[in-house]
Design an enzyme around this catalytic site. Structure first.
Site, PDB file in Angstrom:
ATOM      1  CG  ASP A  89      -1.939   1.110   1.184  1.00  0.00           C
ATOM      2  OD1 ASP A  89      -2.968   0.919   0.509  1.00  0.00           O
ATOM      3  OD2 ASP A  89      -1.690   2.172   1.790  1.00  0.00           O
ATOM      4  CD  GLU A 131      -4.585   4.258  -1.505  1.00  0.00           C
ATOM      5  OE1 GLU A 131      -5.421   4.311  -2.411  1.00  0.00           O
ATOM      6  OE2 GLU A 131      -4.829   4.560  -0.332  1.00  0.00           O
ATOM      7  CG  ASP A 133      -4.675   8.763 -11.862  1.00  0.00           C
ATOM      8  OD1 ASP A 133      -4.977   8.243 -10.768  1.00  0.00           O
ATOM      9  OD2 ASP A 133      -5.509   9.233 -12.656  1.00  0.00           O
ATOM     10  CG  ASN A 153      -5.047  11.368  -5.258  1.00  0.00           C
ATOM     11  OD1 ASN A 153      -4.361  11.475  -6.270  1.00  0.00           O
ATOM     12  ND2 ASN A 153      -5.708  10.273  -4.957  1.00  0.00           N
ATOM     13  CG  HIS A 193      -7.809  12.874  -8.107  1.00  0.00           C
ATOM     14  ND1 HIS A 193      -7.883  11.774  -7.285  1.00  0.00           N
ATOM     15  CD2 HIS A 193      -8.587  13.823  -7.506  1.00  0.00           C
ATOM     16  CE1 HIS A 193      -8.671  12.024  -6.254  1.00  0.00           C
ATOM     17  NE2 HIS A 193      -9.118  13.270  -6.365  1.00  0.00           N
TER      18      HIS A 193
END
Length: 236
Positions: free
Chosen positions: A113, A156, A130, A121, A126
């Site tokens: 994770d 994630e 990404d 973010n 965002h």
């Protein structure tokens, strides 16, 4: 309903040619019959060539359509089993693959994770988030050889099933992945070091995926509680 004879004219010409061949007559009658037979024969050759050409084009079109359908089937299969952002297996495909591996042999299962991803973010947007996810996955791909497989199981969060590893290797491979993620340098506007926490375990043949994943996930939560950017093992 009786079907028409498509070669009625040619059949009649052939009958007349046979009659002429069998008769003792000569001269103009023979030439006339022979000329008729030649005309029909030439017409049949032209039509046959035309039909063969049409058949060849139809066969080529069919082959092209089959290739297109095959490519479409592959694309649909890929879309059904892979995460569109990263290209790794999606959650369902990873579960299916990992379950199959564990039914046949022991394997290491890791749950990774990205730490504090919500902050990335929130601070950079965002699209930047990404890009971070894609960079992390590219890093993992470079370090995880087949038949091991990576799957995106959450926003994630990723899981890696790694067969053919000894129990003593689980900590080592997990730590290499953790170190590699930390060493990444991300493109702007991300101006911070991105780290990941990993839970890992070695699981015997026949272990249900749900059980293995639950134990690796519990190890991941220990890594989160104990400071992140680290590896914790199921056996700890």
């Amino acid at each position: 309903m009786e079907q028409p004879d498509l070669f009625a004219a040619e059949s009649q010409a052939l009958v007349r040619a046979r009659q002429a061949f069998a008769s003792d007559a000569a001269g103009a009658d023979h030439r006339g019959v022979l000329g008729e037979l030649i005309a029909h024969y030439e017409r049949l050759m032209r039509e046959t060539r035309r039909l063969i050409g049409r058949s060849d084009r139809a066969e080529r079109d069919m082959q092209q359509m089959n290739r297109a359908l095959h490519q479409l089937a592959l694309q649909l299969q890929h879309r059904a089993t892979h995460d569109p952002l990263t290209g790794v297996l999606n959650r369902g495909a990873l579960i299916e693959y990992a379950g199959g591996v564990l039914r046949g042999e022991p394997a290491v299962l890791l749950v990774l994770d990205i730490d504090h991803f919500k902050g990335i973010n929130d601070d950079f947007g965002h699209p930047a988030g990404d890009a971070v996810i894609c960079a992390v996955v590219d890093c993992l791909k470079a370090l995880v050889p087949a038949p091991a497989a990576i799957g995106r199981v959450g926003g994630e969060e990723f899981s890696i099933v790694w067969p053919a590893l000894a129990p003593c290797q689980a900590a080592g491979v997990a730590q290499r992945l953790c170190d590699a993620v930390r060493a990444l340098r991300h493109a702007g506007p991300v101006d911070r070091v991105v780290t990941a926490s990993i839970g890992a375990g070695w699981f015997a043949r026949g272990t249900a995926f749900e059980a293995a994943y639950g134990r690796a996930d519990a190890a991941l939560y220990r890594a989160k509680r104990e400071g992140r950017d680290c590896v914790r093992l199921d056996a700890d």
